[in-house]
Design an enzyme around this catalytic site. Structure first.
Site, PDB file in Angstrom:
ATOM      1  CD  GLU A   3      -3.225   7.815   5.679  1.00  0.00           C
ATOM      2  OE1 GLU A   3      -2.043   7.479   5.550  1.00  0.00           O
ATOM      3  OE2 GLU A   3      -4.117   7.045   6.067  1.00  0.00           O
ATOM      4  CD  GLU A   9      -2.396   1.260   2.848  1.00  0.00           C
ATOM      5  OE1 GLU A   9      -2.762   0.182   3.356  1.00  0.00           O
ATOM      6  OE2 GLU A   9      -2.632   2.363   3.368  1.00  0.00           O
TER       7      GLU A   9
END
Ligand SMILES: *[C@@H]1O[C@H](CO)[C@@H](O)[C@H](O)[C@H]1NC(C)=O
Ligand SMILES: *[C@@H]1O[C@H](CO)[C@@H](O)[C@H](O)[C@H]1NC(C)=O
Ligand SMILES: *[C@@H]1O[C@H](CO)[C@@H](O)[C@H](O)[C@H]1NC(C)=O
Length: 326
Positions: free
Chosen positions: A150, A145
């Site tokens: 974020e 990932e």
């Protein structure tokens, strides 16, 4: 020295220089594969209508495409795509979470560059927006990932993080503008913190990102390294191939990345399979609940989401485009 010897010396020097150059700058040339823009944007993605079964346990209800359109959570114009969290209704505390959208690209990419041009990202207490890539086989974390954008509860700057199986580590010091926050990418330790880099640019996340009018984020995954770059809107250093509509990008012209994840202690091809691009905004959950109070947000995160719909009017993404090069 004979001419041939001189030629040999020069070519040897050039080889050494090129080798050093490649070793320190890395980068490569990629051709356009997919462009997502305006009313065509959603044709490159599918809705992950997980309902309240968010893998990160957020207080959301991930709706399908029909519901999103009916609720105006997705709204396209010719040159922009808006993706929202609902800001209209109070929630039954024992019912589903706040309607939101989680998109996953239909195509998958192994080595690639993705360039996203945004003018807005979700902000507000309780929000946890992310633009990331995820194993297309759902063999997580073995196939990796890559979190490109974020953060939670408006707490910047941007966090860029890899999550993998064990055996992928990052050196503490490396050529990047951001700050290394953690170095072991192993998702099974440190509560899945991953190996994370905090952006060196305060405009890279949340309210500061939006106030500046957004910007461009680019991520490259090659077999040698994973890099993320960020240029705020109006940054004169944004490469023309990033801000324009060119058919190729050359990442060796992008400059020092914000986050640089080299293969020094991580064999990238064995820790990262083909990836889909994912765009979402969850609320509270595993990460945003934890940072909620630190961020100075009021009361309890889940109560806030249930009772304060108007607090989510700025919880939306606005993409000008996403382009993938392979
Ligand atoms: C849908 O959302 C867009 C973007 O926020 C807005 O401009 C438009 O007026 C909304 N449409 C309706 C019917 O509310
Ligand atoms: C940085 O690391 C600390 C602890 O190791 C963690 O609590 C914090 O959330 C991390 N920050 C970011 C931005 O990832
Ligand atoms: C990356 O490595 C994999 C596995 O070692 C290989 O199959 C692939 O061709 C490589 N890709 C590039 C672009 O070098």
């Amino acid at each position: 020295m004979k001419v041939t010897e001189l030629g040999f010396t020069i070519s040897l020097l050039r080889t050494i220089f090129v080798f050093n150059h490649v070793a320190s700058v890395l980068g490569g040339v990629y051709d356009v594969a997919d462009r997502h823009k305006g009313s065509d944007f959603l044709t490159g993605f599918r809705f992950e209508a997980l309902g309240s079964a968010d893998p990160t346990h957020g207080r959301v209800d991930y709706v399908d495409g029909k519901t999103a359109a009916a609720m105006n959570l997705t709204f396209a114009t010719e040159d922009s795509m808006i993706i929202k969290v609902d800001s209209t209704k109070k929630l039954d505390p024992s019912g589903p979470g706040r309607p939101s959208v989680r998109l996953r690209s239909t195509n998958e990419y192994t080595t690639f560059v993705v360039v996203a041009h945004l003018t807005h990202m979700p902000q507000g207490c309780g929000t946890w927006p992310a633009l990331w890539t995820l194993t297309s086989t759902d063999n997580w974390p073995a196939e990796g990932e890559i979190d490109i954008m974020e953060g939670t509860n408006d707490l910047g700057p941007n966090a860029m993080t890899l999550h993998t199986s064990s055996g992928c580590m990052m050196p503490h010091v490396r050529p990047q503008a951001g700050t290394t926050n953690s170095t072991d990418c192993n998702a099974f330790i440190n509560f899945n913190q991953g190996c994370s880099v905090q952006s060196g640019n305060p405009k890279s996340f949340g309210p500061s990102f939006n106030k500046a009018g957004g910007g461009w984020v680019a991520a490259e995954r090659s077999n040698d390294s994973i890099s993320v770059w960020f240029w705020s809107s109006g940054d004169p250093n944004v490469p023309k191939s990033v801000s324009g509509w060119e058919s190729k990008v050359d990442t060796s012209t992008f400059g020092i990345p914000d986050a640089f994840f080299p293969n020094t202690f991580c064999d990238i091809p064995s820790h990262f399979g083909p990836q889909n691009i994912v765009i979402d905004c969850t609320l509270c959950g595993d990460l945003a609940s934890v940072t909620y109070a630190t961020a100075g947000c009021p009361g309890d995160c889940v109560d806030f989401v249930n009772t304060r719909p108007e607090a989510f009017v700025d919880a939306y993404w606005e993409f000008k485009s996403i382009t993938v090069y392979t």
